[in-house]
Scaffold this motif. Structure first.
Motif, short mmCIF file in Angstrom:
data_model
loop_
_atom_site.label_atom_id
_atom_site.label_comp_id
_atom_site.label_asym_id
_atom_site.label_seq_id
_atom_site.Cartn_x
_atom_site.Cartn_y
_atom_site.Cartn_z
N GLY A 251 0.81 -1.20 0.00
CA GLY A 251 0.00 0.00 0.00
C GLY A 251 0.85 1.25 0.00
N LYS A 252 0.28 2.33 -0.53
CA LYS A 252 0.96 3.63 -0.52
C LYS A 252 -0.04 4.72 -0.19
CE LYS A 252 3.89 6.74 -3.21
NZ LYS A 252 4.61 6.99 -4.48
N THR A 253 0.35 5.62 0.71
CA THR A 253 -0.48 6.74 1.12
C THR A 253 0.26 8.05 0.86
OG1 THR A 253 -1.50 5.42 2.87
CG2 THR A 253 -1.75 7.81 3.02
N ASP A 261 3.78 10.43 3.01
CA ASP A 261 4.29 9.63 1.89
C ASP A 261 4.78 8.30 2.46
OD1 ASP A 261 5.24 8.59 -0.41
OD2 ASP A 261 6.65 10.21 -0.87
N ASN A 262 3.81 7.42 2.74
CA ASN A 262 4.12 6.14 3.37
C ASN A 262 3.98 4.99 2.38
OD1 ASN A 262 4.53 7.32 5.87
ND2 ASN A 262 2.39 7.05 6.50
N LYS A 263 4.94 4.08 2.42
CA LYS A 263 4.84 2.81 1.69
C LYS A 263 4.81 1.69 2.71
CE LYS A 263 7.24 4.18 -2.57
NZ LYS A 263 7.82 5.47 -2.22
N THR A 264 3.88 0.74 2.54
CA THR A 264 3.69 -0.34 3.51
C THR A 264 3.59 -1.67 2.78
OG1 THR A 264 2.41 1.22 4.87
CG2 THR A 264 2.34 -1.10 5.50
N VAL A 265 4.27 -2.69 3.32
CA VAL A 265 4.21 -4.03 2.75
C VAL A 265 3.88 -5.02 3.86
CG1 VAL A 265 6.68 -4.45 3.04
CG2 VAL A 265 5.40 -5.74 1.31
N MET A 266 3.13 -6.07 3.55
CA MET A 266 2.73 -7.08 4.53
C MET A 266 2.94 -8.46 3.96
SD MET A 266 0.22 -9.49 5.45
CE MET A 266 -1.27 -9.07 4.57
N GLN A 285 6.67 -0.55 7.33
CA GLN A 285 6.25 0.75 6.81
C GLN A 285 7.45 1.68 6.69
OE1 GLN A 285 4.00 4.17 8.95
NE2 GLN A 285 2.40 2.93 8.00
N LYS A 286 7.53 2.39 5.58
CA LYS A 286 8.60 3.35 5.35
C LYS A 286 8.00 4.70 4.97
CE LYS A 286 12.64 4.27 2.43
NZ LYS A 286 13.40 3.84 1.23
N ASN A 287 8.46 5.74 5.65
CA ASN A 287 8.03 7.11 5.37
C ASN A 287 9.10 7.75 4.49
OD1 ASN A 287 7.41 9.84 5.39
ND2 ASN A 287 6.69 9.82 7.51
N ASP A 288 8.72 8.17 3.27
CA ASP A 288 9.70 8.67 2.31
C ASP A 288 9.92 10.17 2.36
OD1 ASP A 288 10.36 6.21 1.31
OD2 ASP A 288 8.97 6.30 -0.38
N LEU A 289 9.38 10.85 3.38
CA LEU A 289 9.61 12.28 3.50
C LEU A 289 11.03 12.55 3.98
CD1 LEU A 289 6.23 13.43 5.03
CD2 LEU A 289 6.95 13.45 2.65
N ASP A 325 9.23 7.76 13.34
CA ASP A 325 7.99 7.09 12.96
C ASP A 325 7.29 6.56 14.21
OD1 ASP A 325 6.03 6.34 11.25
OD2 ASP A 325 7.24 4.96 10.08
N ASN A 326 5.96 6.35 14.08
CA ASN A 326 5.18 5.84 15.21
C ASN A 326 4.06 4.90 14.74
OD1 ASN A 326 3.43 7.62 14.00
ND2 ASN A 326 2.97 8.80 15.83
N ALA A 327 4.27 4.23 13.62
CA ALA A 327 3.23 3.36 13.08
C ALA A 327 2.87 2.26 14.07
CB ALA A 327 3.69 2.74 11.77
N GLY A 328 1.59 2.12 14.35
CA GLY A 328 1.13 1.06 15.23
C GLY A 328 1.23 1.37 16.70
#
Length: 361
Positions: A251-253, A261-266, A285-289, A325-328
């Motif tokens: 996914g990409k947001t 600008d987040n890319k997420t893989v599961m 999850q990776k934030n590309d900013l 980052d603080n995902a989750g």
């Protein structure tokens, strides 16, 4: 006497026809779990709680279908969420906060009007080994739709929505949703547009979805607010090898203001064991900013069926975040979090263990 019996028989036959044409069902879920969470903060890091709606949100619902003839039917769903540990309603107190819609179905597909799940939520949920639950949430707050959905930033439900879904077309199905912002003089602000497509046939499932949420404020707003739109793309799939069902998703947001600008893989797996399943997933999850960060979530769980309607479950999840980052962490951030809680998530490691029971009726 014979005439009376005949009249009663005729009335009974009409009642039988009516009941065959129209059906209304009451249903629900009660889900309770004991949770232990450590969010890694310097103070007040751990919490133990009895929480509601961890595998599936606790709810009470009503649904009905009326046969209109010629293959056409009318249907409705009214579904309220509740926190069974306290008895209060969930979804911020909205009466039918889970779902509230009416629609028509037939050979053309289905059209529903009202509060509904977004197409991208249903696509993400279909790939998640944990079925949008079990591993998510902050102890003490009912957040059944956590886990990878929080990591992917998936919107769960939308209001004022017109949704069209096709019938199954040789394994293919699709959905288009338009949610009105309903603001005078501004037809765009608050609008949501969603679309999804799915192929499911035998052991394989492939799905893709897109969601756009617009924020186009009034040009005369004071102070001035810049136009913005958040866009989420998702693609995923599963393959059932019988001994294990493997899952993969990406996914990409992004947003127009370049603040997200987040890319997420599961990667995930479901392994049948006895009368239940071992579940596992890894989400990165990776934030590309410019000051972007990285997060990883590892989760394992088990569900054990006591019957067709009752099961036990347990899980352990661990989410690590770098300094940016603080995902989750602390539910993601999620709708229950304060700005201070969200900031605390940066660079911390969140762990959660739970054991619970779910009963469907």
């Amino acid at each position: 006497m014979k005439k009376t019996l005949l009249a009663l028989a005729v009335l009974a036959s009409f009642a039988g026809v009516a009941s065959a044409q129209t059906s209304v069902t009451a249903y629900g879920v009660l889900d309770m779990a004991l949770q232990r969470e450590d969010n890694g903060a310097a103070v007040n890091a751990t919490k133990t709680a009895l929480d509601s709606g961890i595998q599936s949100g606790s709810r009470l619902g009503f649904k009905g279908t009326e046969d209109l003839g010629g293959g056409l039917n009318a249907h409705f769903v009214l579904e309220m969420g509740m926190n069974a540990d306290t008895g209060i309603s969930s979804q911020n107190g909205v009466l039918f906060g889970r779902q509230a819609f009416v629609g028509l179905g037939g050979g053309f597909g289905t059209v529903n009007l009202g509060r509904q799940y977004s197409p991208i939520f249903l696509a993400t949920d279909s790939v998640d080994p944990f079925d949008a639950g079990i591993i998510g949430g902050t102890a003490g707050v009912g957040t059944s739709t956590g886990g990878i959905l929080t990591m992917f930033g998936t919107p769960f439900r939308t209001n004022n929505t017109i949704n069209y879904t096709t019938n199954n077309l040789g394994g293919f199905s699709g959905s288009v949703a338009y949610s009105l912002g309903e603001q005078a003089g501004n037809n765009v602000n608050g609008r949501n547009i969603g679309v999804s497509g799915t192929y499911a046939n035998g052991p394989i499932l492939i799905t893709a979805a897109y969601n756009k949420a617009d924020n186009i404020p009034n040009a005369l707003a004071v102070p001035a607010v810049l136009p913005d739109a958040t866009k989420i793309g998702f693609v995923g799939g599963t393959f059932d090898f019988k001994v294990v069902k493997a899952a993969l998703a990406f996914g990409k947001t992004t947003d127009d203001l370049n603040t997200v600008d987040n890319k997420t893989v599961m990667l995930g797996a479901t392994v049948p064991v006895g009368p239940g399943n071992i579940l596992g997933s890894w989400v990165h999850q990776k934030n590309d900013l410019t000051n972007g960060g990285k997060s990883n979530q590892y989760a394992i769980g088990y569900t054990y069926d006591l019957s067709k309607r009752t099961n036990l479950y347990t899980s352990y999840s661990r989410t690590t975040n770098d300094a940016n980052d603080n995902a989750g962490a602390l539910a993601g951030p999620g709708p229950h979090d304060t700005a201070a809680q969200i900031a605390l998530g940066n660079g911390l490691t969140d762990t959660m263990f739970n054991v619970g029971i779910r009963h469907k009726f």
